[in-house]
Design a protein around this motif. Structure first.
Motif, PDB file in Angstrom:
ATOM      1  N   ASN A  30      20.033   5.693 -22.120  1.00 13.08           N
ATOM      2  CA  ASN A  30      20.787   4.610 -22.874  1.00 13.08           C
ATOM      3  C   ASN A  30      21.065   4.309 -24.418  1.00 13.08           C
ATOM      4  O   ASN A  30      20.799   3.859 -25.316  1.00 13.08           O
ATOM      5  N   THR A  31      21.777   5.406 -24.188  1.00 12.49           N
ATOM      6  CA  THR A  31      21.489   6.030 -25.825  1.00 12.49           C
ATOM      7  C   THR A  31      23.810   6.425 -25.879  1.00 12.49           C
ATOM      8  O   THR A  31      24.255   7.269 -26.431  1.00 12.49           O
ATOM      9  N   ASN A  32      24.489   5.685 -24.662  1.00 17.36           N
ATOM     10  CA  ASN A  32      25.885   5.489 -25.002  1.00 17.36           C
ATOM     11  C   ASN A  32      26.600   5.748 -25.856  1.00 17.36           C
ATOM     12  O   ASN A  32      27.698   6.132 -26.513  1.00 17.36           O
ATOM     13  N   CYS A  33      26.175   4.079 -26.339  1.00 14.23           N
ATOM     14  CA  CYS A  33      26.313   3.817 -28.430  1.00 14.23           C
ATOM     15  C   CYS A  33      25.437   4.032 -28.689  1.00 14.23           C
ATOM     16  O   CYS A  33      24.444   3.897 -28.983  1.00 14.23           O
ATOM     17  N   MET A  34      26.123   4.843 -30.236  1.00 10.14           N
ATOM     18  CA  MET A  34      24.878   4.698 -30.914  1.00 10.14           C
ATOM     19  C   MET A  34      25.230   4.824 -32.097  1.00 10.14           C
ATOM     20  O   MET A  34      26.502   5.037 -32.860  1.00 10.14           O
ATOM     21  N   GLY A  35      24.439   3.942 -33.363  1.00  2.53           N
ATOM     22  CA  GLY A  35      25.572   3.813 -34.244  1.00  2.53           C
ATOM     23  C   GLY A  35      24.394   4.062 -36.000  1.00  2.53           C
ATOM     24  O   GLY A  35      22.996   3.982 -35.361  1.00  2.53           O
ATOM     25  N   TRP A  36      24.757   3.623 -37.438  1.00  3.76           N
ATOM     26  CA  TRP A  36      24.274   3.530 -38.292  1.00  3.76           C
ATOM     27  C   TRP A  36      24.327   2.946 -38.586  1.00  3.76           C
ATOM     28  O   TRP A  36      25.665   1.709 -38.984  1.00  3.76           O
ATOM     29  N   PHE A  37      23.651   2.113 -39.458  1.00  2.00           N
ATOM     30  CA  PHE A  37      23.677   0.663 -40.312  1.00  2.00           C
ATOM     31  C   PHE A  37      22.783   0.990 -41.352  1.00  2.00           C
ATOM     32  O   PHE A  37      21.990   1.991 -41.861  1.00  2.00           O
ATOM     33  N   ARG A  38      23.370  -0.215 -42.481  1.00  5.59           N
ATOM     34  CA  ARG A  38      22.351   0.164 -43.590  1.00  5.59           C
ATOM     35  C   ARG A  38      21.549  -1.618 -43.871  1.00  5.59           C
ATOM     36  O   ARG A  38      22.688  -1.921 -43.630  1.00  5.59           O
ATOM     37  N   PRO A  89      27.011   4.668 -56.139  1.00  8.18           N
ATOM     38  CA  PRO A  89      25.193   3.946 -55.905  1.00  8.18           C
ATOM     39  C   PRO A  89      25.780   2.635 -54.741  1.00  8.18           C
ATOM     40  O   PRO A  89      24.154   2.119 -54.837  1.00  8.18           O
ATOM     41  N   GLU A  90      26.769   1.615 -54.813  1.00  7.15           N
ATOM     42  CA  GLU A  90      26.958   1.219 -53.708  1.00  7.15           C
ATOM     43  C   GLU A  90      26.373   1.725 -52.842  1.00  7.15           C
ATOM     44  O   GLU A  90      26.287   0.687 -51.060  1.00  7.15           O
ATOM     45  N   ASP A  91      26.522   2.135 -52.431  1.00  5.34           N
ATOM     46  CA  ASP A  91      26.057   2.704 -50.723  1.00  5.34           C
ATOM     47  C   ASP A  91      24.005   2.781 -50.957  1.00  5.34           C
ATOM     48  O   ASP A  91      23.954   3.304 -49.622  1.00  5.34           O
ATOM     49  N   THR A  92      23.500   2.947 -51.867  1.00  6.06           N
ATOM     50  CA  THR A  92      22.203   2.913 -51.729  1.00  6.06           C
ATOM     51  C   THR A  92      21.110   2.508 -50.653  1.00  6.06           C
ATOM     52  O   THR A  92      22.238   1.241 -50.540  1.00  6.06           O
ATOM     53  N   ALA A  93      20.794   2.294 -49.255  1.00  2.00           N
ATOM     54  CA  ALA A  93      20.149   1.742 -49.011  1.00  2.00           C
ATOM     55  C   ALA A  93      19.353   1.915 -47.675  1.00  2.00           C
ATOM     56  O   ALA A  93      19.256   3.194 -48.459  1.00  2.00           O
ATOM     57  N   MET A  94      18.535   1.177 -46.974  1.00  2.00           N
ATOM     58  CA  MET A  94      17.691   1.961 -46.141  1.00  2.00           C
ATOM     59  C   MET A  94      18.795   2.756 -44.831  1.00  2.00           C
ATOM     60  O   MET A  94      19.686   1.180 -44.073  1.00  2.00           O
ATOM     61  N   TYR A  95      19.046   3.452 -44.311  1.00  2.00           N
ATOM     62  CA  TYR A  95      19.711   3.585 -43.518  1.00  2.00           C
ATOM     63  C   TYR A  95      19.337   3.602 -41.759  1.00  2.00           C
ATOM     64  O   TYR A  95      17.971   4.335 -41.979  1.00  2.00           O
ATOM     65  N   SER A  96      19.496   2.620 -40.975  1.00  2.00           N
ATOM     66  CA  SER A  96      18.524   2.918 -39.629  1.00  2.00           C
ATOM     67  C   SER A  96      19.837   3.831 -38.972  1.00  2.00           C
ATOM     68  O   SER A  96      20.705   3.064 -38.610  1.00  2.00           O
ATOM     69  N   CYS A  97      19.227   3.710 -37.317  1.00  2.00           N
ATOM     70  CA  CYS A  97      19.781   4.711 -36.606  1.00  2.00           C
ATOM     71  C   CYS A  97      20.314   2.988 -35.364  1.00  2.00           C
ATOM     72  O   CYS A  97      18.086   3.442 -35.397  1.00  2.00           O
ATOM     73  N   ALA A  98      20.531   3.571 -34.398  1.00  2.00           N
ATOM     74  CA  ALA A  98      20.568   2.437 -33.070  1.00  2.00           C
ATOM     75  C   ALA A  98      20.796   3.201 -32.238  1.00  2.00           C
ATOM     76  O   ALA A  98      22.176   3.574 -32.587  1.00  2.00           O
ATOM     77  N   ALA A  99      21.632   2.546 -30.901  1.00  2.00           N
ATOM     78  CA  ALA A  99      21.660   2.904 -29.752  1.00  2.00           C
ATOM     79  C   ALA A  99      21.502   1.829 -28.372  1.00  2.00           C
ATOM     80  O   ALA A  99      20.380   0.679 -28.630  1.00  2.00           O
ATOM     81  N   ARG A 100      22.644   2.390 -27.939  1.00  2.00           N
ATOM     82  CA  ARG A 100      22.338   0.820 -26.631  1.00  2.00           C
ATOM     83  C   ARG A 100      22.817   1.592 -25.458  1.00  2.00           C
ATOM     84  O   ARG A 100      23.534   2.449 -25.994  1.00  2.00           O
ATOM     85  N   ALA A 101      23.300   1.556 -24.397  1.00  2.00           N
ATOM     86  CA  ALA A 101      23.408   1.538 -22.855  1.00  2.00           C
ATOM     87  C   ALA A 101      24.840   0.801 -22.693  1.00  2.00           C
ATOM     88  O   ALA A 101      26.083   1.962 -21.639  1.00  2.00           O
ATOM     89  N   SER A 102      25.122   0.587 -23.418  1.00  2.00           N
ATOM     90  CA  SER A 102      26.877  -0.538 -23.218  1.00  2.00           C
ATOM     91  C   SER A 102      27.185   0.460 -24.013  1.00  2.00           C
ATOM     92  O   SER A 102      27.224   0.817 -24.949  1.00  2.00           O
ATOM     93  N   PHE A 103      29.118   1.159 -23.666  1.00  2.00           N
ATOM     94  CA  PHE A 103      29.716   1.558 -24.396  1.00  2.00           C
ATOM     95  C   PHE A 103      30.146   1.066 -25.983  1.00  2.00           C
ATOM     96  O   PHE A 103      29.634  -0.238 -25.870  1.00  2.00           O
TER      97      PHE A 103
END
Length: 128
Positions: A30-38, A89-103
């Motif tokens: 279920n990790t066909n699409c993975m992303g980074w969010f902040r 400095p504007e890149d300062t954030a909490m970065y999280s990864c996420a995954a889903r089964a759909s493309f």
């Protein structure tokens, strides 16, 4: 269920680099699409980059990171990376990864609502 664990965050000066990692375990089909969010305080999650892990060549980037950040994925290690260069400095954030089964698609990769599984995040702090 997929478990995601991020690492690699830290504090750097402007212009510096960091490499974030996100290890997936559990039902990794279920990790066909993975992303980074902040996310910063007071703001919602924003999509930074995403990758279609089955092939690895379909990559998606937010405009403000193009040319500075590179997303990649190692299928053998079930690990996604985010190489971040030229941090500001504007890149300062909490970065999280996420995954889903759909493309991943152009129209949905940045939508946090489309991802099922999330890591706890890793803090990135960039000082001027």
């Amino acid at each position: 269920q997929v478990q995601l664990a991020e690492s690699g965050g830290g504090s750097v000066q402007a212009g510096g680099s960091l490499r974030l990692s996100c290890i997936a375990s559990g039902y990794t089909a279920n990790t066909n699409c993975m992303g980074w969010f902040r996310q910063t305080s007071g703001k919602g999650r924003e999509g930074v980059a995403a990758i279609y892990t089955v092939v690895g060549t379909n990559q998606y980037y937010a405009g403000y990171v193009k040319g500075r950040f590179t997303i990649s994925h190692d299928r053998a290690k079930n690990t996604m990376y985010l190489q971040m260069n030229g941090l500001q400095p504007e890149d300062t954030a909490m970065y999280s990864c996420a995954a889903r089964a759909s493309f991943c698609t152009d129209g949905s990769w940045q939508g946090a609502m489309y991802y099922k599984d999330w890591g706890r995040g890793t803090q990135v702090t960039v000082s001027s």
